[in-house]
Motif scaffolding. Structure first.
Motif, PDB file in Angstrom:
ATOM      1  N   GLY A   1       0.835  -1.125  -0.162  1.00 11.26           N
ATOM      2  CA  GLY A   1       0.046   0.048  -0.296  1.00 11.26           C
ATOM      3  C   GLY A   1       0.785   1.138  -0.170  1.00 11.26           C
ATOM      4  O   GLY A   1       2.047   1.321   0.135  1.00 11.26           O
ATOM      5  N   LEU A   2      -0.045   2.301  -0.182  1.00 12.43           N
ATOM      6  CA  LEU A   2       0.700   3.584  -0.152  1.00 12.43           C
ATOM      7  C   LEU A   2       0.629   3.997   1.369  1.00 12.43           C
ATOM      8  O   LEU A   2      -0.484   4.429   1.889  1.00 12.43           O
ATOM      9  N   LYS A   3       1.873   4.146   1.918  1.00  7.88           N
ATOM     10  CA  LYS A   3       2.147   4.288   3.222  1.00  7.88           C
ATOM     11  C   LYS A   3       2.857   5.453   3.672  1.00  7.88           C
ATOM     12  O   LYS A   3       2.954   6.225   4.738  1.00  7.88           O
ATOM     13  N   THR A   4       3.473   6.253   2.838  1.00 12.28           N
ATOM     14  CA  THR A   4       4.518   7.075   3.124  1.00 12.28           C
ATOM     15  C   THR A   4       4.616   8.288   2.162  1.00 12.28           C
ATOM     16  O   THR A   4       4.210   7.823   0.744  1.00 12.28           O
ATOM     17  N   VAL A   5       4.513   9.575   2.520  1.00 12.58           N
ATOM     18  CA  VAL A   5       4.507  10.485   1.578  1.00 12.58           C
ATOM     19  C   VAL A   5       5.602  11.645   2.192  1.00 12.58           C
ATOM     20  O   VAL A   5       5.957  11.966   3.400  1.00 12.58           O
ATOM     21  N   ILE A   6       6.623  11.952   1.195  1.00 16.28           N
ATOM     22  CA  ILE A   6       7.537  12.779   1.379  1.00 16.28           C
ATOM     23  C   ILE A   6       7.477  14.207   0.688  1.00 16.28           C
ATOM     24  O   ILE A   6       6.966  14.312  -0.461  1.00 16.28           O
ATOM     25  N   TYR A   7       7.706  15.169   1.646  1.00 15.46           N
ATOM     26  CA  TYR A   7       7.437  16.634   1.054  1.00 15.46           C
ATOM     27  C   TYR A   7       8.647  17.124   1.126  1.00 15.46           C
ATOM     28  O   TYR A   7       9.553  17.117   2.072  1.00 15.46           O
ATOM     29  N   PRO A   8       9.179  17.939  -0.128  1.00 15.19           N
ATOM     30  CA  PRO A   8      10.353  18.747   0.011  1.00 15.19           C
ATOM     31  C   PRO A   8      10.047  20.119   0.767  1.00 15.19           C
ATOM     32  O   PRO A   8       8.840  20.563   0.488  1.00 15.19           O
ATOM     33  N   VAL A   9      11.110  20.518   1.582  1.00 16.88           N
ATOM     34  CA  VAL A   9      10.715  21.678   2.264  1.00 16.88           C
ATOM     35  C   VAL A   9      12.066  22.684   2.308  1.00 16.88           C
ATOM     36  O   VAL A   9      13.167  21.816   2.072  1.00 16.88           O
ATOM     37  N   LYS A  10      11.839  23.855   2.440  1.00 14.88           N
ATOM     38  CA  LYS A  10      12.874  24.639   2.005  1.00 14.88           C
ATOM     39  C   LYS A  10      13.354  25.198   3.770  1.00 14.88           C
ATOM     40  O   LYS A  10      14.452  25.343   4.007  1.00 14.88           O
ATOM     41  N   ASP A  11      12.555  25.332   4.586  1.00 13.91           N
ATOM     42  CA  ASP A  11      12.811  25.616   5.964  1.00 13.91           C
ATOM     43  C   ASP A  11      12.022  24.522   7.002  1.00 13.91           C
ATOM     44  O   ASP A  11      11.118  24.474   6.962  1.00 13.91           O
ATOM     45  N   ILE A  12      13.219  23.529   7.167  1.00 16.87           N
ATOM     46  CA  ILE A  12      12.736  22.328   8.043  1.00 16.87           C
ATOM     47  C   ILE A  12      12.021  22.583   9.445  1.00 16.87           C
ATOM     48  O   ILE A  12      11.167  22.178   9.773  1.00 16.87           O
TER      49      ILE A  12
ATOM     50  N   GLU B   1      16.008  15.009  12.502  1.00 17.17           N
ATOM     51  CA  GLU B   1      17.267  15.375  12.074  1.00 17.17           C
ATOM     52  C   GLU B   1      17.570  16.569  11.221  1.00 17.17           C
ATOM     53  O   GLU B   1      16.430  16.509  10.340  1.00 17.17           O
ATOM     54  N   PRO B   2      18.544  17.066  11.116  1.00 14.92           N
ATOM     55  CA  PRO B   2      18.760  18.290  10.036  1.00 14.92           C
ATOM     56  C   PRO B   2      18.350  17.851   8.617  1.00 14.92           C
ATOM     57  O   PRO B   2      18.030  18.631   7.915  1.00 14.92           O
ATOM     58  N   TYR B   3      18.912  16.495   8.219  1.00 11.62           N
ATOM     59  CA  TYR B   3      18.555  16.079   7.112  1.00 11.62           C
ATOM     60  C   TYR B   3      17.225  15.231   6.773  1.00 11.62           C
ATOM     61  O   TYR B   3      16.976  15.002   5.663  1.00 11.62           O
ATOM     62  N   TYR B   4      16.178  15.112   7.802  1.00 13.69           N
ATOM     63  CA  TYR B   4      14.926  14.538   7.652  1.00 13.69           C
ATOM     64  C   TYR B   4      14.358  14.533   8.936  1.00 13.69           C
ATOM     65  O   TYR B   4      14.814  14.181   9.895  1.00 13.69           O
TER      66      TYR B   4
ATOM     67  N   SER C   1      16.282  18.494   1.624  1.00 11.89           N
ATOM     68  CA  SER C   1      17.171  18.266   0.255  1.00 11.89           C
ATOM     69  C   SER C   1      16.293  17.895  -0.847  1.00 11.89           C
ATOM     70  O   SER C   1      16.784  17.721  -2.007  1.00 11.89           O
ATOM     71  N   GLY C   2      14.944  17.981  -0.585  1.00 11.99           N
ATOM     72  CA  GLY C   2      13.962  17.369  -1.591  1.00 11.99           C
ATOM     73  C   GLY C   2      13.950  18.399  -3.083  1.00 11.99           C
ATOM     74  O   GLY C   2      13.983  17.650  -4.190  1.00 11.99           O
ATOM     75  N   HIS C   3      13.883  19.672  -2.797  1.00  8.94           N
ATOM     76  CA  HIS C   3      13.991  20.433  -4.046  1.00  8.94           C
ATOM     77  C   HIS C   3      15.197  20.154  -4.694  1.00  8.94           C
ATOM     78  O   HIS C   3      15.127  20.082  -6.036  1.00  8.94           O
ATOM     79  N   SER C   4      16.429  19.915  -4.179  1.00 13.08           N
ATOM     80  CA  SER C   4      17.640  19.963  -5.125  1.00 13.08           C
ATOM     81  C   SER C   4      17.697  18.404  -5.600  1.00 13.08           C
ATOM     82  O   SER C   4      18.366  18.255  -6.517  1.00 13.08           O
ATOM     83  N   LYS C   5      16.937  17.626  -5.036  1.00 10.42           N
ATOM     84  CA  LYS C   5      16.769  16.275  -5.928  1.00 10.42           C
ATOM     85  C   LYS C   5      15.713  16.255  -6.852  1.00 10.42           C
ATOM     86  O   LYS C   5      15.588  15.016  -7.516  1.00 10.42           O
ATOM     87  N   GLY C   6      15.194  17.265  -7.007  1.00  8.61           N
ATOM     88  CA  GLY C   6      14.284  17.369  -8.195  1.00  8.61           C
ATOM     89  C   GLY C   6      12.612  17.181  -7.621  1.00  8.61           C
ATOM     90  O   GLY C   6      11.835  16.963  -8.632  1.00  8.61           O
ATOM     91  N   LEU C   7      12.518  17.300  -6.490  1.00  9.79           N
ATOM     92  CA  LEU C   7      10.961  17.111  -5.883  1.00  9.79           C
ATOM     93  C   LEU C   7      10.422  18.332  -6.264  1.00  9.79           C
ATOM     94  O   LEU C   7      10.720  19.325  -5.814  1.00  9.79           O
ATOM     95  N   THR C   8       8.968  18.211  -6.946  1.00 10.56           N
ATOM     96  CA  THR C   8       8.537  19.643  -7.022  1.00 10.56           C
ATOM     97  C   THR C   8       7.320  19.578  -6.118  1.00 10.56           C
ATOM     98  O   THR C   8       6.541  20.868  -6.246  1.00 10.56           O
ATOM     99  N   GLY C   9       7.027  18.665  -5.393  1.00  9.27           N
ATOM    100  CA  GLY C   9       5.904  18.625  -4.541  1.00  9.27           C
ATOM    101  C   GLY C   9       5.769  17.230  -3.720  1.00  9.27           C
ATOM    102  O   GLY C   9       6.692  16.506  -3.917  1.00  9.27           O
TER     103      GLY C   9
END
Length: 116
Positions: A4-15, A34-37, A52-60
């Motif tokens: 199933g669909l159990k995880t959603v990751i959001y890219p954020v600029k200000d954690i 953690e500072p990275y997640y 780091s999501g935006h730098s990995k290409g995540l757009t949403g």
């Protein structure tokens, strides 16, 4: 086969701001901070914040399907026309992740937990 669909990751600029917002929304403290997640568990869902999501290409937000065999699933998706965004990578604790872009440009994530 998926679990199933159990995880959603959001890219954020200000954690810090994102952590405050999701703490207020979910009403729980993060289980990983953690500072990275930052990760939350609520109602059977895992919600992650990736600075780091935006730098990995995540757009949403990216949904992650939990699968039994990430390599086989990734291979099947590629054969069906998907494009690799992130090849299989271990992210700690035996967890493997990967992501693809479907034929309409939507991002689809995969997770396999290999730790007992």
């Amino acid at each position: 086969m998926t679990a199933g669909l159990k995880t959603v990751i959001y890219p954020v600029k200000d954690i810090a701001k994102a952590k405050a917002l999701f703490t207020a929304l979910l009403g729980v403290e993060p289980y990983v901070d953690e500072p990275y997640y930052v990760g939350f568990k609520d109602a059977g869902q895992d919600v992650g914040l990736d600075p780091s999501g935006h730098s990995k290409g995540l757009t949403g937000p990216v949904p992650y399907w939990h699968v039994d065999d990430i390599k086989a699933t990734l291979s099947a998706l590629l054969a069906a026309g998907a494009e690799t965004l992130q090849d299989v990578q271990e992210v700690g604790g035996g967890r493997l992740i990967a992501s693809v872009k479907d034929t309409d440009g939507n991002q689809v994530g995969l997770i396999q937990d290999t730790a007992a």
